[in-house]
Design an enzyme around this catalytic site. Sequence first.
Site, short mmCIF file in Angstrom:
data_model
loop_
_atom_site.label_atom_id
_atom_site.label_comp_id
_atom_site.label_asym_id
_atom_site.label_seq_id
_atom_site.Cartn_x
_atom_site.Cartn_y
_atom_site.Cartn_z
N PHE A 34 1.08 -12.15 -6.71
CA PHE A 34 0.53 -11.89 -8.05
C PHE A 34 1.17 -12.76 -9.12
O PHE A 34 0.54 -13.15 -10.09
CB PHE A 34 0.75 -10.42 -8.43
CG PHE A 34 -0.13 -9.45 -7.70
CD1 PHE A 34 -1.12 -9.89 -6.83
CD2 PHE A 34 0.03 -8.09 -7.88
CE1 PHE A 34 -1.93 -8.99 -6.15
CE2 PHE A 34 -0.78 -7.18 -7.22
CZ PHE A 34 -1.76 -7.64 -6.35
N HIS A 120 6.29 0.34 -5.09
CA HIS A 120 5.24 0.06 -6.08
C HIS A 120 3.91 0.68 -5.70
O HIS A 120 2.87 0.31 -6.24
CB HIS A 120 5.10 -1.46 -6.27
CG HIS A 120 6.34 -2.09 -6.82
ND1 HIS A 120 6.58 -3.45 -6.74
CD2 HIS A 120 7.41 -1.57 -7.47
CE1 HIS A 120 7.76 -3.72 -7.30
NE2 HIS A 120 8.26 -2.59 -7.75
N CYS A 131 -3.50 16.13 -9.68
CA CYS A 131 -3.26 17.00 -8.52
C CYS A 131 -2.85 16.25 -7.26
O CYS A 131 -2.46 16.86 -6.27
CB CYS A 131 -4.48 17.86 -8.24
SG CYS A 131 -5.89 16.98 -7.50
N CYS A 156 -10.02 18.70 -9.68
CA CYS A 156 -9.43 19.20 -10.93
C CYS A 156 -9.91 18.46 -12.18
O CYS A 156 -9.41 18.73 -13.27
CB CYS A 156 -7.90 19.14 -10.84
SG CYS A 156 -7.23 17.46 -10.98
N ASN A 219 13.94 -16.11 2.61
CA ASN A 219 12.96 -16.36 1.55
C ASN A 219 12.71 -17.87 1.48
O ASN A 219 13.63 -18.66 1.68
CB ASN A 219 13.47 -15.84 0.20
CG ASN A 219 12.37 -15.69 -0.82
OD1 ASN A 219 11.35 -15.05 -0.57
ND2 ASN A 219 12.56 -16.28 -2.00
N ILE A 237 9.07 -16.53 7.09
CA ILE A 237 9.57 -15.28 7.67
C ILE A 237 9.05 -15.08 9.08
O ILE A 237 9.80 -14.72 9.99
CB ILE A 237 9.16 -14.09 6.77
CG1 ILE A 237 9.85 -14.21 5.42
CG2 ILE A 237 9.48 -12.76 7.44
CD1 ILE A 237 9.24 -13.35 4.35
#
Length: 248
Positions: A34, A120, A131, A156, A219, A237
């Site tokens: 993102f 997240h 609810c 609800c 990374n 990775i």
Amino acid sequence: MSDVDRLHEMIAAARRIVAFTGAGISTESGIPDFRSLGGIWTKYQPIYFDDFIASEEMRRESWRRKFATDEVMLKAEPNAGHRALAKLVEQGRMSAIITQNIDGLHQRSGVPESRVIELHGNGTYATCLDCGQRYELEPIKKAFLEHDQVPICSKCDGLVKTATISFGQAMPEIAMARAQHETMACDLFIVLGSSLVVYPAAAFPQAAKRNGAGLVIINRDPTDQDDSADLVIHSEIGSVMSRVVGVN
């Protein structure tokens, strides 16, 4: 000794491993980060949680963005990195995966829901903010695209929102407490694909290190915490973890 061999030795010697995953593990499944150039946050101003609550127009815009950008995430498949972590969980060597990702790929790789701690939230379903009733996305999408209908809870009449943590929304207390517990209980903490810039989540690696755990960072790019890690690998990775754990 190569970095991969050293990581293999560290994993073999550990009794309780925790993984901490960020966008980098999922970009290898084709899901854009993102925050990177061309990502969602470079195209849109974020919709803050308070604005979502206060304005039906903001709720409509939030759902419009969701369905306009969701196809790539929902079609993505777990990659070798996800499968390697799933194997470590299956072997009883990895007690938890703390993730900043919202794509559900850890669960789809075979990791039990109880072993995944989503800091997240999760973007593959929705919940009522009042609810907690769960809703699948496809019926919401159909009603939105065909009738411009913003979802309301059938139980609800509360507001329905994707099960993600929005800007300005409080971090989930239970998930944060579980992540803290797992961090302090582990003897090896492996960061995979996180730039370690989003706090408070980025504090977990340092907390593990201070508590005596080994710290590994895998990374593509350097992070601000590289200097304190016991092992840093700047590589893909999936290729690293598949060699270490032995998955395709």
